[in-house]
Write a protein that holds these residues in place. Structure first.
Motif, mmCIF file in Angstrom:
data_model
loop_
_atom_site.group_PDB
_atom_site.id
_atom_site.type_symbol
_atom_site.label_atom_id
_atom_site.label_comp_id
_atom_site.label_asym_id
_atom_site.label_seq_id
_atom_site.Cartn_x
_atom_site.Cartn_y
_atom_site.Cartn_z
ATOM 1 N N TYR A 72 0.855 -1.181 0.000
ATOM 2 C CA TYR A 72 0.000 0.000 0.000
ATOM 3 C C TYR A 72 0.889 1.229 0.000
ATOM 4 O O TYR A 72 1.962 1.227 0.625
ATOM 5 N N THR A 73 0.443 2.273 -0.646
ATOM 6 C CA THR A 73 1.072 3.576 -0.501
ATOM 7 C C THR A 73 -0.040 4.573 -0.208
ATOM 8 O O THR A 73 -1.119 4.506 -0.815
ATOM 9 N N SER A 94 -0.468 8.813 0.474
ATOM 10 C CA SER A 94 0.195 10.115 0.505
ATOM 11 C C SER A 94 -0.079 10.827 1.822
ATOM 12 O O SER A 94 -0.988 10.450 2.571
ATOM 13 N N THR A 122 -3.972 10.301 -1.534
ATOM 14 C CA THR A 122 -4.020 9.265 -2.565
ATOM 15 C C THR A 122 -3.717 7.926 -1.918
ATOM 16 O O THR A 122 -2.965 7.847 -0.943
ATOM 17 N N LEU A 123 -4.328 6.894 -2.465
ATOM 18 C CA LEU A 123 -4.118 5.528 -1.996
ATOM 19 C C LEU A 123 -3.723 4.684 -3.196
ATOM 20 O O LEU A 123 -4.443 4.656 -4.202
ATOM 21 N N GLY A 124 -2.600 4.026 -3.087
ATOM 22 C CA GLY A 124 -2.165 3.090 -4.105
ATOM 23 C C GLY A 124 -2.148 1.692 -3.529
ATOM 24 O O GLY A 124 -1.738 1.493 -2.385
ATOM 25 N N ASP A 181 -1.146 -2.380 -4.552
ATOM 26 C CA ASP A 181 -0.589 -3.403 -5.431
ATOM 27 C C ASP A 181 -1.183 -4.709 -4.934
ATOM 28 O O ASP A 181 -0.786 -5.225 -3.879
ATOM 29 N N VAL A 214 -2.072 -2.755 -10.083
ATOM 30 C CA VAL A 214 -1.788 -1.607 -9.229
ATOM 31 C C VAL A 214 -2.926 -0.610 -9.421
ATOM 32 O O VAL A 214 -3.216 -0.194 -10.544
ATOM 33 N N SER A 237 -4.798 3.060 -8.166
ATOM 34 C CA SER A 237 -4.529 4.348 -7.535
ATOM 35 C C SER A 237 -5.829 5.135 -7.493
ATOM 36 O O SER A 237 -6.562 5.186 -8.490
ATOM 37 N N GLU A 238 -6.113 5.719 -6.336
ATOM 38 C CA GLU A 238 -7.328 6.511 -6.217
ATOM 39 C C GLU A 238 -7.107 7.714 -5.314
ATOM 40 O O GLU A 238 -6.233 7.702 -4.450
ATOM 41 N N MET A 278 -11.080 7.512 -9.247
ATOM 42 C CA MET A 278 -10.034 6.756 -9.923
ATOM 43 C C MET A 278 -9.724 7.396 -11.263
ATOM 44 O O MET A 278 -10.558 7.959 -11.892
#
Length: 119
Positions: free
Chosen positions: A69-70, A72, A84-86, A88, A98, A100-101, A119
């Motif tokens: 997870y990433t 911001s 933002t949420l990424g 994988d 992957v 991203s939203e 998204m």
């Protein structure tokens, strides 16, 4: 808690993958969750913390593997914040992807009252 404190706490929990803890701790009982679009598995709008928690469990059950997870740092403006949420992940029956939203939250009386995903 202030909007900034709620935003910081949400980001901290999400970076650990503790989404259910974030919901239980930070969301209002009457919160609303809005997805970008409706799917056969998920409604466009989910009302109430219990229903949001059930949606989270359903999501978790549909994920076969999580690779990371990433999240911001939050941007706060008044009673709202965004991050933002990424993800994988590999969904059951699908290839690894992957996602991203942009996640936008509104706060009232020290609790998150709405979340909306783009998204």
């Amino acid at each position: 808690m202030t909007t900034q404190e709620i935003a910081n706490r949400l980001v901290t929990l999400c970076r650990k993958g503790e989404f259910d803890t974030a919901q239980k701790e930070l969301f209002s009982k009457d919160a609303i969750s809005i997805e970008p679009y409706e799917t056969p598995d998920f409604a466009k709008e989910t009302k109430g913390l219990a229903a949001i928690e059930a949606k989270g469990k359903k999501w978790e059950e549909s994920v076969e593997a999580t690779y990371g997870y990433t999240v911001s740092d939050p941007i706060v403006a008044g009673n709202s914040f965004a991050c933002t949420l990424g993800m994988d992940i590999k969904m059951k029956g699908h290839d690894r992807m992957v996602m991203s939203e942009l996640c936008v939250y509104n706060v009232k009386d020290g609790k998150i009252v709405s979340e909306e995903f783009f998204m």
